[in-house]
Design a protein around this motif. Structure first.
Motif, PDB file in Angstrom:
ATOM      1  N   ASP A  19       0.855  -1.174   0.000  1.00  0.00           N
ATOM      2  CA  ASP A  19       0.000   0.000   0.000  1.00  0.00           C
ATOM      3  C   ASP A  19       0.895   1.229   0.000  1.00  0.00           C
ATOM      4  OD1 ASP A  19      -1.890   1.937   0.276  1.00  0.00           O
ATOM      5  OD2 ASP A  19      -2.636   1.272   2.227  1.00  0.00           O
ATOM      6  N   GLU A  20       0.888   1.971  -1.113  1.00  0.00           N
ATOM      7  CA  GLU A  20       1.780   3.120  -1.220  1.00  0.00           C
ATOM      8  C   GLU A  20       1.399   4.243  -0.262  1.00  0.00           C
ATOM      9  OE1 GLU A  20       2.122   4.347  -5.247  1.00  0.00           O
ATOM     10  OE2 GLU A  20       2.747   2.367  -5.935  1.00  0.00           O
ATOM     11  N   ASN A  21       0.179   4.226   0.256  1.00  0.00           N
ATOM     12  CA  ASN A  21      -0.269   5.265   1.167  1.00  0.00           C
ATOM     13  C   ASN A  21      -0.064   4.889   2.633  1.00  0.00           C
ATOM     14  OD1 ASN A  21      -1.143   6.881  -0.980  1.00  0.00           O
ATOM     15  ND2 ASN A  21      -3.082   5.801  -1.066  1.00  0.00           N
ATOM     16  N   ALA A  22       0.499   3.708   2.880  1.00  0.00           N
ATOM     17  CA  ALA A  22       0.696   3.245   4.262  1.00  0.00           C
ATOM     18  C   ALA A  22       1.751   4.100   4.950  1.00  0.00           C
ATOM     19  CB  ALA A  22       1.117   1.781   4.272  1.00  0.00           C
ATOM     20  N   GLU A  23       1.559   4.331   6.232  1.00  0.00           N
ATOM     21  CA  GLU A  23       2.526   5.106   7.000  1.00  0.00           C
ATOM     22  C   GLU A  23       3.720   4.239   7.360  1.00  0.00           C
ATOM     23  OE1 GLU A  23       0.929   7.169  10.349  1.00  0.00           O
ATOM     24  OE2 GLU A  23      -0.959   7.560   9.314  1.00  0.00           O
ATOM     25  N   ALA A  24       4.874   4.852   7.415  1.00  0.00           N
ATOM     26  CA  ALA A  24       6.085   4.139   7.795  1.00  0.00           C
ATOM     27  C   ALA A  24       6.060   3.861   9.293  1.00  0.00           C
ATOM     28  CB  ALA A  24       7.316   4.963   7.437  1.00  0.00           C
ATOM     29  N   VAL A  25       6.735   2.818   9.685  1.00  0.00           N
ATOM     30  CA  VAL A  25       6.838   2.467  11.098  1.00  0.00           C
ATOM     31  C   VAL A  25       8.054   3.162  11.676  1.00  0.00           C
ATOM     32  CG1 VAL A  25       7.197   0.578  12.717  1.00  0.00           C
ATOM     33  CG2 VAL A  25       5.765   0.240  10.699  1.00  0.00           C
ATOM     34  N   SER A  26       7.866   3.828  12.794  1.00  0.00           N
ATOM     35  CA  SER A  26       8.978   4.495  13.457  1.00  0.00           C
ATOM     36  C   SER A  26       9.565   3.573  14.514  1.00  0.00           C
ATOM     37  CB  SER A  26       8.506   5.793  14.123  1.00  0.00           C
ATOM     38  OG  SER A  26       9.545   6.330  14.901  1.00  0.00           O
ATOM     39  N   VAL A  27      10.847   3.275  14.370  1.00  0.00           N
ATOM     40  CA  VAL A  27      11.494   2.409  15.359  1.00  0.00           C
ATOM     41  C   VAL A  27      11.814   3.169  16.639  1.00  0.00           C
ATOM     42  CG1 VAL A  27      12.472   0.854  13.642  1.00  0.00           C
ATOM     43  CG2 VAL A  27      13.787   2.841  14.382  1.00  0.00           C
ATOM     44  N   HIS A  28      11.668   4.489  16.605  1.00  0.00           N
ATOM     45  CA  HIS A  28      11.967   5.308  17.774  1.00  0.00           C
ATOM     46  C   HIS A  28      10.701   5.737  18.517  1.00  0.00           C
ATOM     47  CE1 HIS A  28      16.082   5.491  16.371  1.00  0.00           C
ATOM     48  NE2 HIS A  28      15.641   5.831  15.192  1.00  0.00           N
ATOM     49  N   GLU A  29       9.577   5.204  18.111  1.00  0.00           N
ATOM     50  CA  GLU A  29       8.294   5.618  18.669  1.00  0.00           C
ATOM     51  C   GLU A  29       8.190   5.396  20.177  1.00  0.00           C
ATOM     52  OE1 GLU A  29       3.626   4.338  18.135  1.00  0.00           O
ATOM     53  OE2 GLU A  29       5.013   4.008  16.493  1.00  0.00           O
ATOM     54  N   ASN A  30       8.758   4.304  20.678  1.00  0.00           N
ATOM     55  CA  ASN A  30       8.594   3.962  22.092  1.00  0.00           C
ATOM     56  C   ASN A  30       9.885   4.092  22.891  1.00  0.00           C
ATOM     57  OD1 ASN A  30       5.825   3.313  21.902  1.00  0.00           O
ATOM     58  ND2 ASN A  30       6.378   1.396  20.915  1.00  0.00           N
ATOM     59  N   GLU A  31      10.832   4.867  22.390  1.00  0.00           N
ATOM     60  CA  GLU A  31      12.073   5.057  23.127  1.00  0.00           C
ATOM     61  C   GLU A  31      11.854   5.979  24.314  1.00  0.00           C
ATOM     62  OE1 GLU A  31      15.214   6.485  20.716  1.00  0.00           O
ATOM     63  OE2 GLU A  31      15.552   4.562  19.774  1.00  0.00           O
ATOM     64  N   HIS A  32      12.598   5.755  25.374  1.00  0.00           N
ATOM     65  CA  HIS A  32      12.538   6.644  26.526  1.00  0.00           C
ATOM     66  C   HIS A  32      13.856   6.585  27.273  1.00  0.00           C
ATOM     67  CE1 HIS A  32      12.115   3.305  29.407  1.00  0.00           C
ATOM     68  NE2 HIS A  32      11.429   2.732  28.445  1.00  0.00           N
ATOM     69  N   ASP A  33      14.145   7.632  27.970  1.00  0.00           N
ATOM     70  CA  ASP A  33      15.353   7.689  28.788  1.00  0.00           C
ATOM     71  C   ASP A  33      14.944   7.480  30.239  1.00  0.00           C
ATOM     72  OD1 ASP A  33      17.015   8.245  26.633  1.00  0.00           O
ATOM     73  OD2 ASP A  33      16.617  10.391  26.759  1.00  0.00           O
TER      74      ASP A  33
END
Length: 63
Positions: A19-33
């Motif tokens: 699906d060319e309209n699909a959003e990319a997955v962010s590998v940094h979405e759940n990062e925390h310090d």
């Protein structure tokens, strides 16, 4: 054709079901310090001794 060969013309006409309209997955979405804390009545020395005993037991099981 021999093993490992391919027809390059087939590579040009491949269709994808993406699906060319699909959003990319962010590998940094759940990062925390954050920081990790745990409670124990044992001293660092006691914990190290316990770890050494566990390692010794594992070594004996491998023999």
């Amino acid at each position: 054709m021999g093993f490992g060969s391919y027809d390059e013309s087939e590579q040009e006409t491949q269709e994808r079901d993406e699906d060319e309209n699909a959003e990319a997955v962010s590998v940094h979405e759940n990062e925390h310090d954050g920081e990790v804390k745990f409670e124990s009545d044992m001293s660092t020395e006691g914990l190290v001794d316990k770890l050494d005993k566990i390692k010794d037991t594992d070594d004996e099981d491998d023999d």
